[in-house]
Scaffold this active site. Structure first.
Site: not given
Length: 413
Positions: A127, A413
């Site tokens: 990322y 999450f």
């Protein structure tokens, strides 16, 4: 945008969720999971914020973005897209699928007016090229409770502990959590439905341990903390060798915190307390008699990206006065590239475009790393990732960007 094979990302339709989810599970190498876990994941899916890439009628890429609010230094809750469920089918790697999803997603996040995007990375190397930097770290430990004792700060003996079924005291626990959210950067305000995540207790997750247990801390009749945990009984040549695994702990004051940690370290027939995902400045470290026998570990956790540099820098406060011009490089989101003048202190901040000479030069990735105050700009400069263009600007900005409380992401999450 179209990928090399198939269509570009588009919003997921509810009737496509099963095929979308199956691709996600396969990409992460997992089994089907329990029906309860599947139902929970579907109930939390925000379809208008969820993307899919298709090759014909086959789903080959998935990505979602929960609509969160995250605490930033100063205590404000700032809209943040919680990037999640990102996967590419192994049959479609290196074909531009991931890049197309990241491009569409960040364009969407900007359009929603959310200045931050955050994620937890299964593979951190992925990322950085999209502008995400590791902004928080999490602490783990394997505490030898047979040999480690804990100090008891003043007031600990006034705390009453009692067992409770986790579901029966959910509201009380959520009230404690909510009170803590503004106290620490990186914490997430619970969105509706997310209170169920902490109670998710399929047998497949227990690893031979007990069902989820809960103990409450109370003072003067009010709930001041809680701990959710599991126990696994074990026996060795020398006798009992059980393990307590802490799932979640929250407390409103030092005495309640110490009482809960003392309880976890003193459960009968247990000799190890396994701790995961705690703040790096967690207080128990300063109460234990021997930190070496706790075997602490550290790893990256929340990766953060500034989607709108001006709005993000203006949303937080600064622990010392700062007036600095930042030269920001952002190849993936070019609307952030350029010079920004940041002026702020403990009361607030302003940040806007400027043509003035730059004082510091850095990429949006380093800005995201430093944003919550857990990593200093000075440390990044020592790594050659931030350049000082005006003498003294680095020290000024590094102090201002810091946080007296370590940032922490309370759950994934």
């Amino acid at each position: 945008m179209a990928t090399e094979h198939g269509t570009g990302p588009r919003v997921l339709r509810p009737e496509e969720w099963d095929r979308w989810y199956e691709n996600l599970v396969r990409a992460f190498g997992g089994g089907p999971g329990s029906p309860e876990e599947r139902e929970l994941d579907r109930s939390l899916t925000e379809f208008d914020r969820t993307l899919a890439v298709w090759d014909g009628d086959v789903c080959v890429g998935t990505a979602g973005a929960f609509g969160f609010r995250m605490t930033v230094p100063g205590g404000a809750l700032v809209p943040a897209a919680g990037v999640t469920m990102v996967s590419v089918a192994a049959t479609h790697r290196r074909r531009g699928v991931l890049t197309s999803m990241m491009r569409r997603q960040l364009d969407d996040v900007r359009g929603w007016g959310e200045p931050l995007a955050v994620l937890t990375a299964s593979e951190p190397a992925i990322y950085g090229r999209f502008g995400y930097g590791a902004a928080t770290y999490r602490l783990g430990a394997e505490i030898d409770t047979s040999r480690v004792t804990l100090a008891r700060p003043a007031g600990t003996d006034d705390v009453r502990l009692r067992y409770a079924a986790p579901a029966d005291v959910l509201d009380e626990c959520e009230a404690v959590y909510a009170a803590l959210v503004p106290r620490r950067p990186g914490m997430l305000a619970r969105q509706p439905g997310w209170e169920r995540v902490g109670l998710n207790d399929p047998e497949s997750r227990r690893g031979g341990a007990s069902p989820l247990q809960c103990v409450l801390a109370e003072r003067d009749g009010a709930v001041t903390g809680y701990a959710r945990y599991r126990t696994r009984l074990g026996w060795g040549a020398s006798g009992h060798d059980g393990t307590v695994t802490l799932e979640e702990l929250a407390a409103l004051d030092p005495a309640s915190d110490a009482a809960l940690w003392g309880f976890l370290c003193g459960i009968d027939l247990m000799s190890t307390l396994t701790v995961r995902g705690r703040p790096v400045d967690d207080a128990w470290q300063y109460l234990v008699s021997d930190i070496r026998r706790c075997r602490p570990t550290l790893r990256d956790d929340c990766h953060l990206r500034l989607v709108d540099v001006g709005a993000a820098l203006q949303a937080r406060t600064y622990q010392a006065p700062v007036d600095v011009v930042l030269e920001v490089e952002d190849a993936f989101c070019p609307w952030n590239t350029g010079r920004w003048r940041l002026s702020g202190d403990t009361k607030g901040a302003s940040c806007g475009r400027t043509e003035e000479a730059a004082d510091l030069a850095l990429s949006v990735r380093e800005l995201g790393t430093a944003y919550l105050g857990g990593v200093s700009l000075l440390s990044l400069a020592r790594a050659g990732l931030v350049r000082e263009l005006r003498p003294g600007a680095l020290a000024e900005a590094s102090v201002a960007f810091g946080s007296p409380v370590a940032p922490w992401l309370p759950h994934g999450f």
